[in-house]
Scaffold this active site. Structure first.
Site, PDB file in Angstrom:
ATOM      1  CG  HIS A  89      52.057  30.624  16.497  1.00 29.17           C
ATOM      2  ND1 HIS A  89      51.311  29.596  17.026  1.00 29.17           N
ATOM      3  CD2 HIS A  89      52.618  31.266  17.550  1.00 29.17           C
ATOM      4  CE1 HIS A  89      51.423  29.623  18.340  1.00 29.17           C
ATOM      5  NE2 HIS A  89      52.213  30.623  18.685  1.00 29.17           N
ATOM      6  NE  ARG A 108      51.518  24.577  20.949  1.00 28.43           N
ATOM      7  CZ  ARG A 108      52.584  25.156  20.411  1.00 28.43           C
ATOM      8  NH1 ARG A 108      53.716  24.495  20.299  1.00 28.43           N
ATOM      9  NH2 ARG A 108      52.539  26.395  19.972  1.00 28.43           N
TER      10      ARG A 108
END
Ligand code: FAD
Length: 629
Positions: free
Chosen positions: A248, A268
């Site tokens: 990740h 994000r």
């Protein structure tokens, strides 16, 4: 000491989303079902899931549908996915999410009262049904509530809450038992007092999650020691796609004690941007050729996308995870990292403080408590962390059946669905879709049996001897072997790999396998973590060997497998699956190439030729041309 014994139709190993959904289904099909989990009931990775469950409900953007979700999933996996699984997943995920609501879940809403959906990397439209950034908690709460509701029904009919579904928590399974080729049960121990337990059952559903604890820097917690992968392998099942590990892009990098803990992609998705030490929003420099037409090339267009998705392309911070993780890795390597060795992730200049606290409450709390950083006022420092394994037990897409009769798998322990890279949010929906299917598959298998496979005393004695061995010798400390394995996998089979390093890792793993045979655990059977780790080591070493062997064999870069010495994606390699097998004692792990089945014509023609030409061979493109002609 006498061994406790139980008889069930279906034993589900794991009480995360996949295990609970499988158990609910098996019980609904009238099967006497056990749920066994090595952690406390309710403490599984699923509960940690933050961002949401991907389902093409079209609530926020009506253009979304299963075909778009299917295409995104295949793109994310770089076309190595089991397409039948990707198809079932995209078609069934909305029903599974709605079903959760019918069972009492309450997702965040849109202004007009529908289930709200948020943006995530690789998903063309807002698609993740969520509850703030605590979606997994709501999912587990709801599934547990459903188990209790079924137990209450059973009480009314049979006078016993546990007549048809019973939870065995803090109980670790160490071996699957077989009668000839077929599954006949499972063997394990109670973590609390070390007493032994045998389940006599013709069907076992593995739902044990992933393998992250083979790496030092990981978002995964202590249970992720690859148990289900190893149990399946030792029972004669195959593991596929083991070379594909998702790092990740955003784990915490500081302070050292929390390195690896996840920073959700929702940061994000909700507008957070990545910057290097020069303040540059660097993701624009890392948009790969295959995604060039789908991502914004200027900050202005990227920012406009948050309010007008129809007329702008997505910000490159929302590229699939493998792309973002490699980009961060490259920036840090080039000396443009943050002071603590990551990059900056900033949401404080993008959203009002109140909005951040509302949308990202866990992240706000996590950074304040663990790093004394206020994310409403300053950027976070983040870097890649081992998060998810795309590889796992090879199963039949429709039923979850492995090649061993009576063995089923669902969730992160199974392989195929996500190809070479999983899109965020596609795990929670995977658990529901394939958990249900595996529970139904196991129930149907039991219905079709003409005689019940037997648990043989010799197999129980062998499993018992194996489980107790570390307590009976005063060998090396298991923590030392574990630590060396974690460092080796992190440094030599990590986010960027090359042949010499993987070969070196395999040599180390071979030596560690020998050392693991001699580890000893001081103390008694009562809550003895050294003993538990000594048993988990066998599993971590086996899965690490599979990961490294498959990574050495695949001479290309794709998704969660990046080879420094083979940096390109190869159309020829896309046609190959790497399949791991083992001898029953784990001494001989082999990896073989197998052709990847061609995609069904109606699914293939959902893509345009220009896109397919980036992934497929000339021969496959000719088949496509014939199909559309
Ligand atoms: P788990 O939920 O991990 O359950 C595994 C179960 O198996 C546990 O009960 C464990 O005790 C049991 N078990 C293991 N070994 C044994 C054994 N030997 N004997 C008995 N029991 C055993 N995915 C998304 O789609 N959206 C997200 O927003 C998201 N956020 C995430 C955030 C974090 C921090 C993490 C770590 C993951 C996230 N993921 C997300 C990924 C997703 O949560 C996992 O892939 C998923 O929950 C795995 O579910 P599972 O049911 O397969 O396994």
């Amino acid at each position: 000491m006498e061994i406790e014994r139980h008889q069930y139709d279906v034993v589900v190993i794991g009480a995360g989303g996949a295990g609970l959904r499988a158990a609910i289904e098996a019980r609904q099909q009238g099967k006497k079902t056990a749920i066994v989990c090595k952690s406390l009931f309710g403490k599984a990775h699923t509960v940690m899931a933050e961002g949401g469950a991907a389902a093409a409900m079209g609530n926020v953007n009506p253009d979304d549908n299963w075909q778009v979700h299917f295409r995104d999933t295949m793109r994310g996996g770089k076309f190595l996915n089991n397409w039948r699984m990707a198809e079932l997943h995209a078609k069934e995920a909305p029903d599974r999410v709605w079903e959760l609501e019918a069972w009492g879940a309450l997702f965040d809403r849109t202004k007009d009262g529908k289930i709200s959906q948020r943006n995530f990397g690789g998903h063309e439209y807002p698609r993740l049904a969520h509850v703030g950034d605590r979606t997994g908690l709501e999912m587990i709460r709801t599934l547990q509530q459903r188990v209790v509701a079924l137990q209450q029904e059973d009480y009314k009919i049979h006078g016993d809450h546990e007549a048809y579904i019973k939870v065995f928590a803090e109980c670790t399974i160490t071996r699957l038992l077989k009668d000839g080729d077929a599954i006949s049960g499972a063997f394990g121990y109670w973590r609390e007092n070390g007493s032994l337990i045998v389940f006599d059952a013709p069907a076992v559903v593995l739902a044990t999650g992933g393998i992250g604890k083979s790496y030092v820097v990981t978002s995964n917690s202590w249970e992720y020691t690859g148990d289900g992968h190893a149990l399946a392998l030792l029972a004669g099942a195959k593991l596929i796609n083991m070379e594909f590990i998702q790092f990740h892009p955003t784990g915490m990098v500081w302070p050292p004690s929390v390195r690896g803990i996840l920073v959700t992609e929702s940061v994000r998705g909700d507008g957070g941007v990545l910057r290097n030490s020069e303040g540059k929003r660097f993701m624009f420099d890392y948009i790969p050729e295959v995604f060039k037409d789908k991502y914004a090339t200027t900050e202005e267009e990227a920012d406009r996308w948050y309010t007008d998705q129809a007329n702008n392309r997505r910000p490159p911070e929302l590229l699939p995870r493998d792309e973002v993780a490699r980009a961060i890795n490259a920036e840090v390597k080039a000396g443009r990292g943050s002071p603590q060795g990551g990059v900056f992730l900033d949401v404080s200049t993008r959203l009002p403080a109140e909005e951040i606290r509302k949308r990202l409450p866990s992240m706000h709390h996590q950074f304040k408590e663990l790093a004394d950083v206020d994310i409403t006022a300053e950027p976070m420092q983040v870097g890649p962390t081992c998060h998810y394994i795309m590889g796992g037990v090879e199963v039949d897409a429709d039923t979850g059946a492995a090649c061993v009769p009576g063995l089923f798998a669902a969730g992160e322990v199974s392989g195929g669905m996500h190809g070479s890279n999983r899109l965020g949010g596609n795990s929670l929906s995977d658990l529901l879709v394939f958990g249900r299917r595996a529970g139904a598959g196991a129930a149907a298998y039991v219905d079709g049996l003409t005689s019940r496979p037997k648990v043989h005393d010799a197999a129980v004695r062998e499993a018992q001897a194996e489980a107790l061995a570390p307590l009976e010798r005063s060998g090396e400390n298991p923590y030392e072997v574990h630590h060396e394995l974690q460092r080796t996998m992190n440094d030599l089979v990590g986010i960027i790999r090359k042949a010499e390093e993987i070969t070196e890792a395999l040599e180390v793993v071979e030596k560690l396998k020998e050392r693991a045979k001699g580890v000893g655990a001081a103390g008694t059977r009562i809550y003895n973590p050294g003993w538990h780790l000594a048993l988990d080591l066998r599993n971590m070493l086996l899965v690490s060997e599979c990961v490294a062997k498959a990574a050495l064999m695949r001479e290309e870069s794709r998704g969660g497998h990046t080879r420094d010495d083979y940096p390109q994606m190869s159309a020829e390699w896309r046609r190959k699956l790497l399949v791991c097998s083992s001898s029953p004692d784990g001494s001989n792990v082999t990896v073989e190439e197998r052709p990847q089945p061609s995609m069904r014509e109606d699914l293939l023609t959902l893509f345009d030729r220009g896109e397919l030409s980036k992934y497929l061979t000339e021969e496959e493109l000719a088949e496509y041309d014939a199909a559309v002609a």
